[in-house]
Design a protein around this motif. Structure first.
Motif, mmCIF file in Angstrom:
data_model
loop_
_atom_site.group_PDB
_atom_site.id
_atom_site.type_symbol
_atom_site.label_atom_id
_atom_site.label_comp_id
_atom_site.label_asym_id
_atom_site.label_seq_id
_atom_site.Cartn_x
_atom_site.Cartn_y
_atom_site.Cartn_z
ATOM 1 N N ARG A 122 -14.770 -9.252 -2.208
ATOM 2 C CA ARG A 122 -15.425 -8.497 -3.282
ATOM 3 C C ARG A 122 -14.979 -8.970 -4.662
ATOM 4 N NH1 ARG A 122 -16.141 -2.140 -2.201
ATOM 5 N NH2 ARG A 122 -13.877 -2.002 -2.375
ATOM 6 N N CYS A 123 -13.965 -9.840 -4.687
ATOM 7 C CA CYS A 123 -13.491 -10.324 -5.986
ATOM 8 C C CYS A 123 -14.268 -11.569 -6.368
ATOM 9 C CB CYS A 123 -12.009 -10.710 -5.921
ATOM 10 S SG CYS A 123 -10.940 -9.388 -5.381
ATOM 11 N N ASP A 124 -14.648 -11.640 -7.645
ATOM 12 C CA ASP A 124 -15.290 -12.864 -8.123
ATOM 13 C C ASP A 124 -14.315 -14.017 -8.024
ATOM 14 O OD1 ASP A 124 -17.344 -11.503 -10.813
ATOM 15 O OD2 ASP A 124 -17.766 -12.024 -8.719
ATOM 16 N N ARG A 125 -13.112 -13.721 -8.399
ATOM 17 C CA ARG A 125 -12.077 -14.748 -8.395
ATOM 18 C C ARG A 125 -10.743 -14.081 -8.118
ATOM 19 N NH1 ARG A 125 -10.636 -19.116 -13.131
ATOM 20 N NH2 ARG A 125 -8.402 -18.947 -12.825
ATOM 21 N N LEU A 126 -10.003 -14.603 -7.143
ATOM 22 C CA LEU A 126 -8.766 -13.945 -6.724
ATOM 23 C C LEU A 126 -7.589 -14.478 -7.525
ATOM 24 C CD1 LEU A 126 -7.534 -12.014 -4.555
ATOM 25 C CD2 LEU A 126 -7.084 -14.057 -3.192
ATOM 26 N N ALA A 127 -6.901 -13.556 -8.235
ATOM 27 C CA ALA A 127 -5.700 -13.975 -8.959
ATOM 28 C C ALA A 127 -4.500 -14.012 -8.034
ATOM 29 C CB ALA A 127 -5.426 -13.018 -10.117
ATOM 30 N N GLY A 128 -4.566 -13.214 -6.990
ATOM 31 C CA GLY A 128 -3.447 -13.225 -6.058
ATOM 32 C C GLY A 128 -3.363 -11.905 -5.310
ATOM 33 N N LEU A 129 -2.354 -11.822 -4.444
ATOM 34 C CA LEU A 129 -2.164 -10.641 -3.607
ATOM 35 C C LEU A 129 -0.832 -10.004 -3.954
ATOM 36 C CD1 LEU A 129 -3.119 -12.654 -0.461
ATOM 37 C CD2 LEU A 129 -4.484 -10.775 -1.317
ATOM 38 N N MET A 130 -0.815 -8.690 -3.913
ATOM 39 C CA MET A 130 0.441 -7.984 -4.151
ATOM 40 C C MET A 130 0.663 -6.992 -3.019
ATOM 41 S SD MET A 130 1.781 -5.817 -7.432
ATOM 42 C CE MET A 130 0.696 -4.423 -7.337
ATOM 43 N N THR A 131 1.844 -7.029 -2.411
ATOM 44 C CA THR A 131 2.132 -6.021 -1.398
ATOM 45 C C THR A 131 3.107 -5.021 -1.997
ATOM 46 O OG1 THR A 131 4.112 -7.014 -0.469
ATOM 47 C CG2 THR A 131 2.002 -7.770 0.402
ATOM 48 N N MET A 132 2.982 -3.769 -1.561
ATOM 49 C CA MET A 132 3.898 -2.743 -2.052
ATOM 50 C C MET A 132 4.498 -2.039 -0.854
ATOM 51 S SD MET A 132 1.788 -1.240 -5.252
ATOM 52 C CE MET A 132 3.254 -0.500 -5.892
ATOM 53 N N MET A 133 5.828 -2.003 -0.802
ATOM 54 C CA MET A 133 6.472 -1.382 0.347
ATOM 55 C C MET A 133 7.926 -1.068 0.045
ATOM 56 S SD MET A 133 6.096 -4.996 1.933
ATOM 57 C CE MET A 133 7.375 -6.053 2.590
ATOM 58 N N SER A 134 8.536 -0.305 0.937
ATOM 59 C CA SER A 134 9.962 -0.069 0.811
ATOM 60 C C SER A 134 10.652 -0.965 1.827
ATOM 61 C CB SER A 134 10.302 1.384 1.110
ATOM 62 O OG SER A 134 10.206 1.608 2.496
ATOM 63 N N VAL A 135 11.952 -1.126 1.667
ATOM 64 C CA VAL A 135 12.683 -1.956 2.633
ATOM 65 C C VAL A 135 13.481 -1.112 3.603
ATOM 66 C CG1 VAL A 135 12.879 -4.006 1.220
ATOM 67 C CG2 VAL A 135 14.569 -2.215 0.989
ATOM 68 N N ALA A 136 13.495 0.216 3.391
ATOM 69 C CA ALA A 136 14.389 1.043 4.202
ATOM 70 C C ALA A 136 13.800 1.464 5.531
ATOM 71 C CB ALA A 136 14.759 2.306 3.417
ATOM 72 N N GLY A 137 12.482 1.656 5.560
ATOM 73 C CA GLY A 137 11.878 2.225 6.754
ATOM 74 C C GLY A 137 11.488 1.167 7.766
ATOM 75 N N GLY A 138 10.491 1.509 8.583
ATOM 76 C CA GLY A 138 10.087 0.601 9.640
ATOM 77 C C GLY A 138 8.760 -0.066 9.386
ATOM 78 N N THR A 139 7.789 0.728 8.869
ATOM 79 C CA THR A 139 6.462 0.160 8.662
ATOM 80 C C THR A 139 6.417 -0.719 7.429
ATOM 81 O OG1 THR A 139 5.434 2.059 9.735
ATOM 82 C CG2 THR A 139 4.050 0.720 8.319
ATOM 83 N N GLY A 140 6.782 -0.146 6.288
ATOM 84 C CA GLY A 140 6.739 -0.939 5.054
ATOM 85 C C GLY A 140 7.508 -2.227 5.241
ATOM 86 N N SER A 141 8.715 -2.101 5.751
ATOM 87 C CA SER A 141 9.566 -3.290 5.864
ATOM 88 C C SER A 141 9.096 -4.222 6.978
ATOM 89 C CB SER A 141 11.011 -2.865 6.099
ATOM 90 O OG SER A 141 11.141 -2.292 7.380
ATOM 91 N N GLY A 142 8.952 -3.699 8.177
ATOM 92 C CA GLY A 142 8.615 -4.556 9.318
ATOM 93 C C GLY A 142 7.176 -5.031 9.310
ATOM 94 N N VAL A 143 6.235 -4.076 9.275
ATOM 95 C CA VAL A 143 4.826 -4.460 9.253
ATOM 96 C C VAL A 143 4.520 -5.212 7.963
ATOM 97 C CG1 VAL A 143 2.461 -3.613 9.325
ATOM 98 C CG2 VAL A 143 4.201 -2.486 10.680
ATOM 99 N N GLY A 144 5.129 -4.763 6.857
ATOM 100 C CA GLY A 144 4.904 -5.426 5.570
ATOM 101 C C GLY A 144 5.298 -6.887 5.613
ATOM 102 N N THR A 145 6.446 -7.184 6.211
ATOM 103 C CA THR A 145 6.880 -8.572 6.310
ATOM 104 C C THR A 145 5.927 -9.360 7.183
ATOM 105 O OG1 THR A 145 9.152 -7.800 6.138
ATOM 106 C CG2 THR A 145 8.826 -10.067 6.856
ATOM 107 N N TYR A 146 5.520 -8.780 8.292
ATOM 108 C CA TYR A 146 4.611 -9.479 9.198
ATOM 109 C C TYR A 146 3.283 -9.778 8.515
ATOM 110 C CZ TYR A 146 2.080 -10.829 13.353
ATOM 111 O OH TYR A 146 1.341 -11.550 14.259
ATOM 112 N N ILE A 147 2.753 -8.782 7.814
ATOM 113 C CA ILE A 147 1.466 -8.971 7.136
ATOM 114 C C ILE A 147 1.593 -10.019 6.036
ATOM 115 C CG2 ILE A 147 -0.290 -7.829 5.724
ATOM 116 C CD1 ILE A 147 -0.400 -7.119 8.669
#
Lengths: 444, 399
Positions: A122-147
């Motif tokens: 949907r972007c005309d032009r992609l400037a980049g990707l930003m992920t937002m997560m915490s490092v303490a839990g399981g999803t943000g940290s684990g799934v976030g790293t995998y993604i």
């Protein structure tokens, strides 16, 4: 020139919602047409009905945080998340990085990649990707790293910025240090830049600068959103030829992360004050920049209790031993100034060679971006994104505590069950000790 | 394995909640004999139980964990209950098993309760993910304290410890059945534990996170529960206490659901699950305040798992559940072992157990050695208490 944000886990989704709130209200404030268009294009998609939809994907392994963020956005009435731009399961990751990285990540890879692909298209032009997560839990940290790993594979030419929230030192999750070590070690290979906010620091800002008595996570998240917004909103950069930059993430990365060993970025914003005081305060750029510089070199994370005795070592001979151990050496700094009379601001004191490591000249180490538009109701505000030793202390704390726990092999069976063995841990520790050592060496 | 209790439930106000196809009763009970429950009824009803479990599991979109609720002193809850625990592990290996066990007090009226408990404990240590031990005596004390506060009774009027618990204390006007108030407290424990899974909050704690954070070594999974404020069903108009007082209370020995004083032993980990209008700053402040008086193991100095759920319990503005993995449980286990040994030395009542098919002395010796080694594991961790352990050497990087 658009940024697609991936919000992961409870923290990522909560902070992300506050961030889009700040971006939207700043973009729509007052008559600033070019700025507004640039900002909206960067972070929002304009639907055919004229609604603003955040360019974001919400991911969590259990539904409550996502539902709450999407509802909050709708309630505000000025922007919302895409109806289908989220993915959740019924069962969380149990605060276990291995569960997130080895089980949930691969299991739901396709669904998540599809959602990101739709946003990117949907972007005309992609400037980049930003992920937002915490490092303490399981999803943000684990799934976030995998993604992040998956996104790196799919979009090899795009910039990936990881925004991480580090937990309170006195404990939110017992496994937080393990999860942090595993996350940081893996992200270092994948990310272009890692922007960090620490709960302890932000908590201090809330209590001492904003005078909030009963601090809730919403307050913490709003401060993070304000600081991040100050970094991400449109600005005129040295490379952008008099218009708002079309490549903000790329320029940030090239300004600050020139060396693969040094990717940890800290953020400081001044002024920060209770919103009721803002209309009655006025500042000079000289005053603001003087304070900000001292905050940088004395490693004070907020505009209070700054140690004015800390000085950079004398230029002659570069004898670093003279510098006090509290002196914070920088690799690179990016100063973003927003507001009235911004072109009169003198940034000379950030360009002195003595505050930087010797192998990069100040011209290469320092960058300044400017925007004449006041940000988030502050008449003048300065944000400093710094690649320096500021995060060395907190990082060492995390590694030390994790190592102590690892020495007793406590909780290791929980990670082993999901596929992360002692050897994986050792690899991560080695990687992080290397990072710690590199930042410590910045002194010499 | 007898019909009385379940029949009562089916006639009570909650009868609509239970699916009659999921009920299993027999006629004669287990005679307070672990072996009868575990071996005899265990084999007879194995297929039926597995079948009913499957049916229930299939109705779930996403099965996260099993709650097993039983007592250790009797025959059915203890014997058949631990057999079911083993079945859950076999049939649903990936699903958490959280067990709430009623431990017998010293003055228990079931003579064979030490045997039943020790035999059951071996199963709990091997097959449960985490166990929340609760003692009747502690619950009785708590109920008395609540009633004292509610009726403004003076301490001198407190009923003596070994009075039978019936609803006749000091003119209580509700017709409460015996044990109702005590059971209510255990119910509150489970409610608070699951609150974050059921309601929203700014820091959610799912059930699988509890075992994950609080169990550093697989066998050391006994978590001491404490609740503040204390209240039972009848007590919904309690005067709201100060928030900080709630935190202090949860760490006081009078608020623990087993007879234990965790402050005097060592914490391996501690979870604080808060409900209601409590902010993260309140949580931070109280942790900092209480931390100096608590002793944490050297490798887990910041061993706190915290959760904030926005919905408070009915009739209260906030509540706190603390689950502590603390070495103080070894004292409870040592007492249990003591009571067991007293009987076992004399071989008292042993023949009732040995007569059951599948049961032999080996079971007893295995159970005792399991309990012994568990106590030893807690002991060796305790030995490190108050010792200044230097940080282990970190990895060195060549520069």
């Amino acid at each position: 020139m658009s940024v697609v944000t991936v919000q992961l886990g409870q923290c990522g989704n909560q902070v992300g919602q506050e961030l889009f709130d700040v971006l939207c209200s700043d973009a729509l404030a007052g008559h600033r047409k070019t700025y507004s268009t640039a900002s909206c294009e960067r972070f929002f998609h304009l639907t055919s009905q004229g609604d603003l939809e955040a360019r974001a994907v919400l991911i969590d392994m259990e539904p409550k945080a996502i539902n709450s963020s999407m509802t909050k956005a709708l309630k505000g009435g000025r922007w919302r998340y895409g109806e289908a731009s989220h993915f959740s399961q019924k069962q969380g990751s149990g605060n276990n990085w291995a569960n997130g990285f080895c089980v949930h990540g691969p299991r739901h890879k396709d669904a998540v990649e599809e959602l990101v692909r739709r946003e990117v298209e949907r972007c005309d032009r992609l400037a980049g990707l930003m992920t937002m997560m915490s490092v303490a839990g399981g999803t943000g940290s684990g799934v976030g790293t995998y993604i992040t790993q998956c996104l790196r594979d799919i979009y090899p030419a795009s910039f990936i910025l990881n925004h991480l929230t580090w937990p309170y030192g006195t404990g939110e999750v017992i496994l937080q240090n393990y999860n942090s070590v595993l996350t940081l070690a893996h992200l270092y290979q994948l990310s272009d830049a890692i922007v960090v906010h620490e709960n302890d620091t932000v908590h201090g800002i809330c209590s001492r600068l904003l005078n909030i008595k009963a601090i809730a996570f919403t307050d913490i998240n709003r401060v993070i959103a304000h600081q991040l917004g100050g970094v991400l909103q449109p600005a005129l950069t040295p490379d952008s030829n008099g218009v708002y930059s079309l490549n903000p993430l790329g320029e940030l990365v090239s300004a600050l992360c020139c060396h693969p060993e040094y990717k940890l970025l800290s953020v400081s914003t001044i002024p920060q004050m209770p919103s009721s005081s803002v209309p009655y305060s006025s500042f000079s750029w000289t005053g603001l920049l003087k304070h900000l510089r001292q905050m940088l070199i004395s490693n004070t994370k907020m505009e209070e209790g700054i140690d004015w005795h800390v000085r950079p070592p004398p230029a002659s001979g570069r004898i670093r031993s003279v510098a006090g151990s509290s002196f914070n050496t920088s690799l690179a700094n990016l100063l973003i100034l927003r507001g009235k009379d911004v072109y009169c601001a003198e940034t000379g004191n950030f360009e002195e060679a003595t505050i930087y490591t010797p192998w990069l000249s100040p011209a290469e180490a320092f960058s300044a971006w400017k925007s004449p538009i006041p940000f988030n109701k502050y008449e003048k505000s300065a944000t400093l994104v710094s690649n320096s030793q500021a995060l060395l202390g907190p990082l060492e704390d995390i590694v030390r505590k994790a190592w102590n726990m690892f020495a007793s092999r406590a909780y290791i069976h929980q990670y082993d069950t999901f596929g992360i063995s002692e050897d994986n841990f050792l690899d991560s520790f080695t990687a992080l000790e290397q990072v710690v050592s590199s930042y410590r060496e910045l002194k010499s | 394995m007898e019909e009385g209790v379940i029949s009562q439930i089916l006639q009570g106000p909650l009868r609509e909640l239970f699916d009659s196809a999921q009920l299993l009763t027999d006629v004669s009970g287990s005679g307070n004999n672990w072996a009868t429950g575990h071996m005899t009824y265990g084999s007879v009803y194995r297929e039926l139980i597995v079948d009913k479990l499957r049916k229930a599991a299939e109705l779930c979109d996403c099965l996260q964990c099993f709650f097993l609720i039983h007592s250790l002193g009797g025959g059915t809850g203890s014997g058949l209950g631990t057999r079911v625990l083993g079945l859950l592990e076999e049939e649903f290996p990936g699903v958490s098993r959280i067990v709430t066990s009623m431990y017998p007090s010293a003055e228990d009226d079931v003579i064979t309760s030490p045997y039943n408990s020790v035999l059951a404990m071996r199963e709990l240590t091997e097959h449960a993910h985490c166990v929340l031990p609760v003692e009747n005596q502690s619950l009785m004390d708590i109920v008395q304290k609540i009633q004292m506060v509610a009726h403004g009774a003076k301490p001198e009027l407190m009923v003596r410890r070994n009075a039978t618990l019936s609803s006749g204390q000091g003119g209580v006007h509700e017709v409460e059945k015996p044990f109702d108030a005590m059971n209510n407290i255990v119910a509150n424990l489970l409610l608070n534990m699951t609150s974050s899974a059921r309601f929203e909050g700014c820091l959610n704690v799912d059930l699988n996170e509890i075992a994950m954070n609080l169990v550093p070594f697989p066998r050391l999974h006994y978590l001491v529960p404490s609740l503040a404020p204390l209240y039972t069903l009848a007590d919904v108009n309690a005067v709201p206490r100060r928030l900080d007082q709630m935190f202090s209370d949860a760490f006081s020995k009078d608020y623990q659901l087993i007879h234990a004083n965790p402050k005097q032993s060592m914490y391996l980990a501690c979870a604080l699950m808060v409900r209601g209008n409590v902010h993260v700053s309140d949580l931070r402040r109280n942790i900092e305040r209480l931390r100096p008086s608590l002793s944490f193991v050297s490798w887990n100095q910041e061993g706190w798992k915290t959760g904030l759920c926005s919905v408070p319990p009915v009739g209260h503005s906030h509540s706190l559940l603390a689950l502590a993995n603390n070495t103080c449980v070894k004292l409870n286990f040592m007492e249990l072992k003591e009571r067991f040994s007293k009987l076992y030395r004399k071989k008292a009542h042993l023949h009732h157990f040995l007569h059951v098919e599948g049961m032999d002395l080996g079971c007893f010796t295995e159970a005792t050695s399991s309990l012994d080694s568990l106590i030893e594991e807690y002991d060796s961790l305790d030995a490190t208490k108050d010792q200044a352990t230097p940080d282990p050497l970190r990895l060195r990087i060549a520069t």
